[in-house]
Motif scaffolding. Structure first.
Motif, short mmCIF file in Angstrom:
data_model
loop_
_atom_site.label_atom_id
_atom_site.label_comp_id
_atom_site.label_asym_id
_atom_site.label_seq_id
_atom_site.Cartn_x
_atom_site.Cartn_y
_atom_site.Cartn_z
N PHE A 57 -101.61 87.31 95.03
CA PHE A 57 -100.22 86.50 95.34
C PHE A 57 -99.50 85.86 94.38
N TYR A 58 -98.44 85.43 94.41
CA TYR A 58 -97.74 84.54 93.34
C TYR A 58 -97.20 83.23 94.14
N GLU A 59 -97.26 82.22 93.43
CA GLU A 59 -96.58 80.82 93.92
C GLU A 59 -96.06 80.32 92.74
N PRO A 60 -94.60 80.15 92.82
CA PRO A 60 -93.68 80.50 93.98
C PRO A 60 -93.64 82.06 94.26
N GLU A 61 -93.08 82.27 95.25
CA GLU A 61 -92.55 83.77 95.47
C GLU A 61 -91.09 84.09 95.31
N THR A 62 -90.31 82.95 95.20
CA THR A 62 -88.91 83.04 94.57
C THR A 62 -88.73 81.98 93.51
N VAL A 63 -87.89 82.68 92.70
CA VAL A 63 -87.57 81.75 91.63
C VAL A 63 -85.95 82.01 91.49
N ALA A 64 -85.30 80.52 91.44
CA ALA A 64 -83.80 80.89 91.36
C ALA A 64 -83.39 81.06 89.77
N VAL A 65 -82.68 81.98 89.44
CA VAL A 65 -82.16 81.98 88.07
C VAL A 65 -80.79 82.34 87.87
N LYS A 66 -79.97 82.05 86.71
CA LYS A 66 -78.59 82.63 86.82
C LYS A 66 -78.44 83.51 85.56
N ALA A 67 -77.44 84.42 85.77
CA ALA A 67 -77.10 85.28 84.94
C ALA A 67 -76.74 84.77 83.60
N VAL A 148 -91.08 85.41 77.63
CA VAL A 148 -89.68 84.51 77.72
C VAL A 148 -88.53 85.80 78.15
N TRP A 149 -87.63 85.33 78.96
CA TRP A 149 -86.96 86.47 79.57
C TRP A 149 -85.41 85.96 79.67
N LYS A 150 -84.41 86.66 78.98
CA LYS A 150 -82.92 86.44 79.00
C LYS A 150 -82.37 87.27 80.27
N PHE A 151 -81.84 86.66 81.26
CA PHE A 151 -81.32 87.38 82.48
C PHE A 151 -79.76 87.67 82.16
N THR A 152 -79.56 88.94 82.15
CA THR A 152 -78.21 89.32 81.80
C THR A 152 -77.16 89.36 82.72
N ALA A 153 -77.69 89.70 84.11
CA ALA A 153 -76.42 90.03 85.13
C ALA A 153 -77.29 89.81 86.52
N ALA A 154 -76.61 89.37 87.33
CA ALA A 154 -77.18 89.27 88.71
C ALA A 154 -77.37 90.55 89.44
N MET A 155 -78.62 90.72 90.03
CA MET A 155 -78.77 91.85 90.72
C MET A 155 -80.17 91.62 91.58
N THR A 156 -80.48 92.83 92.20
CA THR A 156 -81.84 92.75 93.14
C THR A 156 -82.91 92.75 91.98
N LEU A 157 -83.70 91.81 91.75
CA LEU A 157 -84.67 91.84 90.76
C LEU A 157 -85.96 91.23 91.33
N GLU A 158 -87.08 91.75 91.04
CA GLU A 158 -88.29 91.40 91.56
C GLU A 158 -89.28 91.10 90.41
N PHE A 159 -90.16 90.11 90.52
CA PHE A 159 -91.28 90.12 89.58
C PHE A 159 -92.54 90.66 90.56
N PHE A 175 -86.32 87.07 92.41
CA PHE A 175 -85.28 86.42 91.58
C PHE A 175 -83.98 86.18 92.42
N ASP A 176 -83.89 84.79 92.69
CA ASP A 176 -82.50 84.41 93.32
C ASP A 176 -81.46 84.28 92.54
N PHE A 177 -80.62 84.95 92.45
CA PHE A 177 -79.32 84.74 91.74
C PHE A 177 -78.26 83.92 92.28
N THR A 178 -78.47 83.57 93.62
CA THR A 178 -77.10 82.99 94.42
C THR A 178 -77.30 81.59 94.51
N ARG A 179 -78.31 80.94 93.89
CA ARG A 179 -78.33 79.50 94.13
C ARG A 179 -77.82 78.81 92.90
#
Ligand SMILES: [Cu+2]
Length: 179
Positions: A57-67, A148-159, A175-179
């Protein structure tokens, strides 16, 4: 020497895995190598997110990120097994799982270890120079590594962890792009 990586894409994925396990991110260029972003220099990261990894498992399971933002992920493996932190869309993980199964079959990874020698032999050596271009990092039990990652666009994205059996048993986060 057997060459079983028939496509450049597949060889690139393997090389990436290999390299990230062994090479620093010093050569990481600006992002956008993948449709979902690209590796970046740690100096560009606005924040650090620590992901604790267990079996399975992962902790946390959701990470908020922005494009547009760059995040440094520190992956701490507190489990007893080898685990992966791979970024991708669901279909990327499916393709990645195939490759990971092959790596197990060829002894490049075991349940607990990265067999760097075998990996080097299978890959013909020298390929880990491209490691910083990967979207994945493998972390042995009791160790930590970072991506280290640069997120370019909001989409359905998982780790996810694509080691055989792990994704299926729930080693996937979003990855939650909505918050
Ligand atoms: Cu795993």
């Amino acid at each position: 020497m057997p060459v079983f990586f028939t496509t450049p894409a597949r060889a690139g994925l393997i090389a990436g895995l290999l390299g990230l396990a062994t090479a620093p991110l010093a050569h990481a260029g600006p992002g956008a190598k993948f449709p979902f972003g690209g590796p970046a220099n740690p100096a560009q990261a606005g924040r650090t997110v620590t992901i604790t990894v267990g079996d399975n498992f992962y902790e946390p399971e959701t990470v908020a990120v922005k494009a547009g933002e760059t995040v440094r992920f520190v992956i701490v493996n507190q489990g007893d097994l080898l685990h992966e932190f791979a970024l991708g869309r669901p279909r990327d993980h499916v393709a990645h799982q195939e490759m990971m199964t092959m790596m197990v079959e060829h002894g490049m990874i075991t349940a607990t270890k990265i067999n760097r020698e075998t990996m080097n032999m299978q890959m013909g050596g020298g390929t880990h120079a491209h490691g910083a271009e990967s979207a994945s990092v493998l972390v042995e039990p009791g160790r930590q590594d970072e991506l280290v990652w640069k997120f370019t666009a909001a989409m359905t994205l998982e780790f996810a962890c694509t080691i055989p059996g792990h994704y299926e048993s729930g080693m996937v986060g979003t990855f939650d792009f909505t918050r």
